[in-house]
Write a protein that holds these residues in place. Structure first.
Motif, PDB file in Angstrom:
ATOM      1  N   TRP A 516     -49.672  34.755 104.899  1.00  0.00           N
ATOM      2  CA  TRP A 516     -50.733  34.422 105.848  1.00  0.00           C
ATOM      3  C   TRP A 516     -50.447  33.075 106.522  1.00  0.00           C
ATOM      4  N   ASP A 561     -64.980  37.841 107.071  1.00  0.00           N
ATOM      5  CA  ASP A 561     -64.372  39.175 107.014  1.00  0.00           C
ATOM      6  C   ASP A 561     -62.892  39.114 107.392  1.00  0.00           C
ATOM      7  N   ARG A 562     -62.583  38.354 108.435  1.00  0.00           N
ATOM      8  CA  ARG A 562     -61.186  38.248 108.881  1.00  0.00           C
ATOM      9  C   ARG A 562     -60.323  37.590 107.809  1.00  0.00           C
ATOM     10  N   ARG A 564     -60.868  37.444 104.585  1.00  0.00           N
ATOM     11  CA  ARG A 564     -60.725  38.322 103.416  1.00  0.00           C
ATOM     12  C   ARG A 564     -59.642  39.366 103.671  1.00  0.00           C
ATOM     13  N   ARG A 565     -59.593  39.864 104.884  1.00  0.00           N
ATOM     14  CA  ARG A 565     -58.591  40.875 105.217  1.00  0.00           C
ATOM     15  C   ARG A 565     -57.185  40.283 105.253  1.00  0.00           C
ATOM     16  N   GLU A 566     -57.038  39.115 105.903  1.00  0.00           N
ATOM     17  CA  GLU A 566     -55.728  38.474 105.977  1.00  0.00           C
ATOM     18  C   GLU A 566     -55.216  38.113 104.589  1.00  0.00           C
ATOM     19  N   GLY A 568     -56.121  39.443 101.734  1.00  0.00           N
ATOM     20  CA  GLY A 568     -55.876  40.655 100.956  1.00  0.00           C
ATOM     21  C   GLY A 568     -54.570  41.331 101.313  1.00  0.00           C
ATOM     22  N   SER A 569     -54.105  41.163 102.551  1.00  0.00           N
ATOM     23  CA  SER A 569     -52.849  41.806 102.944  1.00  0.00           C
ATOM     24  C   SER A 569     -51.653  41.227 102.199  1.00  0.00           C
ATOM     25  N   GLY A 601     -50.661  42.287 111.733  1.00  0.00           N
ATOM     26  CA  GLY A 601     -51.844  43.128 111.582  1.00  0.00           C
ATOM     27  C   GLY A 601     -51.821  44.269 112.582  1.00  0.00           C
ATOM     28  N   TRP A 643     -53.000  46.543 104.825  1.00  0.00           N
ATOM     29  CA  TRP A 643     -54.154  46.142 105.631  1.00  0.00           C
ATOM     30  C   TRP A 643     -55.393  46.994 105.384  1.00  0.00           C
ATOM     31  N   GLY A 644     -55.231  48.046 104.591  1.00  0.00           N
ATOM     32  CA  GLY A 644     -56.390  48.862 104.267  1.00  0.00           C
ATOM     33  C   GLY A 644     -57.224  48.224 103.168  1.00  0.00           C
ATOM     34  N   PRO A 645     -58.285  48.859 102.758  1.00  0.00           N
ATOM     35  CA  PRO A 645     -59.128  48.310 101.684  1.00  0.00           C
ATOM     36  C   PRO A 645     -58.326  48.138 100.400  1.00  0.00           C
TER      37      PRO A 645
END
Length: 648
Positions: A516, A561-562, A564-566, A568-569, A601, A643-645
């Motif tokens: 990241w 939200d952004r 958490r996604r970055e 998590g990837s 992404g 990038w998915g859950p």
């Protein structure tokens, strides 16, 4: 003048002894320092100091020292008395055969290290970037054209300019690597460099030390078998290239001294190539092995010496002039001025020499210069030959105690010590591949080690002591050549990042998943933003805060939200774009193979996929095993995995 030079070399000798024997690195205060590098440099200093002086090697050091003393007491001078006979045997083969053997040995060992241990891969990003630049040179381009979507390729040490996307490094080494690519692979260029080093170390050292041919040959042998130099060459680092051309320049200068002045033309060209590879060390070492030779040459008859000097210096300047003009033109074209180096364009004026805040925002002052130099000199023996031998102490004692230094010894001392002084004034230090800022001086250190050992044996007044010195040095070097050096190279091989394999036929676009923080850095650099500014932001702010600023998020939940996604990837790890980009199609030049790019992404990636409709998108993702390895998978599968859950 001679009195001042004599006093200067004794002061330098004493400084070497003190910096290696005394743990000067303790001046680095990890608790009160504002410089994070102080901590690892102090820790490394203590590790190497403990190793060198037997604290961690324990019983083995005691056995070696004890065995050397016992051998000395038994030999009573007989062992050291055999040195002249051994020397005569070493001197017996003709020079051409020894030079050819050393050249083949250097080239062969480098090829083996590169292909068998390092698997053809670089170890540091410095080399990866120079390999990328070399690919552009080999393709007939000075740089990549300005990139339409630079965030997908921006990387440390590459500089976006109006004239193109180009390496921050001077062009000499990349041109040398490009010659290797033209012949097949880049490792050919590095094997050739070490072949040049081996050949011309013999030829130049023999001319420089005409009454000590055996010492000259042994010095050349230690240079081409040095694990430090072999690692640098095997990992495509430019230090080895400068060392090779320094040996060549020295031989050419000595030929110009004893023969026609036109030899100085080639010497100037060799030095010019050194400067366009590593400017500071190229200037210092180049001057020592060219101008230093002629300025210390025996004086000619009255009225003839000055014209003799002027002719050589005139040819020397003429030989270096094309390199100076070409270097100035490159700098002007890409970085705005003939004396503006790519380093400054990339990271700002704080990249230069001196005591100041460096481009990482760290303070570099006299304390750091003293502590880091101590650590590097202590580590030199272990890294140079893979053994506990305190090379700095032996050379320092030789400089301190020798009644006088002859011309050859003074030139070798200048070659070895000038990079130490330059490194002390330079903020960048690391020990990943040993004290690599001294790498271009390895041949001189090896030759001085042989001369120092011989000199100390002669200085020793008691026969048993001279025998003990000989045995101890032979044990140490023998261990380094047989065991220690190989272990140092294999240890570095563990840092090699495995190459990613692409099995998909046809043109492909492979998105490499970096961390990241790396993704944020690339997006900042693409604005464009200078490297020192990017580093300052990354050090000062959290990735989440920078992410929010980059996407222009207004609401806290949107940022959360952004982020958490970055974050998590990255759960499976990260890969490096720099490790792979130089291996495939070049950005901006097209091609029908693999084009490596950065995974930003799925939404951002869609723009690049649309721009390359004839390439099959793939995704390179970490294998999740933590060893730095990765695998290339179909794009949709990779996006879903990264990038998915996150799985529960």
């Amino acid at each position: 003048m001679n009195v001042l030079l004599d006093a200067g070399r004794r002061v330098m000798g004493l400084a070497l002894v003190v910096l290696v024997v005394v743990p000067v690195f303790v001046v680095l205060d990890p608790a009160g320092s504002a410089t994070p590098l102080d901590v690892p440099m102090r820790r490394a200093g203590f590790e190497h100091w403990s190793y060198t002086w037997g604290v961690t090697t324990g019983v083995w050091t005691l056995l070696a020292v004890g065995g050397a003393i016992l051998a000395g007491m038994w030999g009573k001078g007989r062992l050291s008395g055999t040195l002249p006979r051994i020397g005569r045997a070493i001197e017996r083969p003709p020079t051409w055969s020894v030079a050819a053997f050393m050249g083949l040995l250097g080239a062969g060992l480098t090829a083996a290290v590169t292909m068998l241990v390092f698997e053809g891969s670089p170890i540091l990003n410095d080399a990866s970037v120079q390999l990328l630049q070399a690919r552009y040179f080999a393709a007939g381009e000075l740089a990549a054209p300005p990139l339409a979507m630079p965030e997908f390729w921006s990387m440390q040490f590459m500089v976006p300019t109006a004239a193109g996307w180009v390496s921050q490094y001077p062009p000499g080494h990349a041109l040398w690597l490009a010659a290797g690519f033209t012949l097949g692979e880049a490792w050919i260029a590095m094997a050739a460099a070490m072949g040049i080093l081996g050949t011309f170390s013999v030829l130049s050292f023999e001319r420089l030390l005409p009454d000590r041919i055996a010492a000259a040959r042994l010095g050349a042998l230690l240079a081409v078998t040095s694990p430090m130099l072999l690692s640098l060459a095997g990992a495509y680092m430019n230090h080895a290239t400068v060392a090779a051309f320094a040996a060549l320049a020295l031989w050419l200068s000595l030929r110009a001294e004893s023969g026609r002045a036109v030899w100085a033309l080639a010497a100037g060209g060799a030095m010019g190539f050194m400067v366009t590879t590593r400017p500071v060390s190229g200037l210092l070492i180049g001057a020592a092995v060219t101008a230093g030779v002629w300025l210390t040459a025996p004086r000619r008859e009255p009225g003839l010496h000055r014209p003799w000097l002027l002719r050589r210096f005139a040819w020397w300047v003429l030989g270096g002039l094309p390199f100076a003009v070409g270097f100035a033109w490159i700098n002007t074209r890409f970085f705005g001025g003939p004396l503006t180096l790519g380093y400054t364009a990339a990271a700002g004026p704080s990249h230069g020499l001196g005591f100041h805040v460096d481009p990482w925002g760290r303070v570099y002052g006299f304390t750091q210069a003293l502590g880091y130099t101590s650590t590097e000199l202590i580590s030199l023996g272990r890294e140079l030959l893979g053994t506990v031998l305190p090379v700095g102490v032996l050379v320092g004692l030789f400089l301190l105690l020798a009644r006088r230094l002859d011309r050859g010894e003074r030139i070798l001392a200048a070659w070895a010590l000038l990079p130490v002084l330059a490194s002390a004034l330079y903020w960048h230090h690391d020990l990943v591949m040993g004290p690599r800022m001294l790498g271009e001086a390895v041949p001189a250190w090896c030759a001085l080690l042989v001369l120092a050992t011989i000199g100390l044996v002669r200085v020793a007044r008691r026969g048993w002591l001279s025998d003990a010195v000989v045995v101890l040095v032979l044990i140490s070097i023998g261990y380094g050549l047989a065991v220690g050096g190989r272990e140092r190279i294999v240890r570095l091989g563990g840092r090699v990042v495995p190459a990613l394999a692409v099995t998909e036929p046809g043109p492909s676009l492979v998105f490499v998943h970096e961390s990241w923080q790396d993704r944020i850095g690339a997006r900042l650099a693409a604005r464009p933003m200078r490297l020192d500014s990017v580093r300052a932001l990354l050090n000062q702010y959290s990735p989440c805060r920078l992410e929010g600023a980059l996407i222009g998020a207004q609401r806290p939940e949107e940022v959360e939200d952004r982020c958490r996604r970055e974050n998590g990837s990255d759960r499976l790890g990260r890969l490096g774009l720099t490790d792979n980009l130089w291996r495939g199609d070049l950005p901006g030049l097209g091609g029908s193979g693999v084009l490596w790019t950065r995974d930003l992404g799925p939404e951002a990636n869609a723009r690049l996929i649309e721009a390359y409709p004839d390439r099959t998108p793939l995704l390179a993702m970490p294998d999740g095993e933590g060893g730095g390895g990765g695998l290339v998978v179909p794009y949709e599968m990779g996006v879903a995995a990264l990038w998915g859950p996150a799985p529960p």
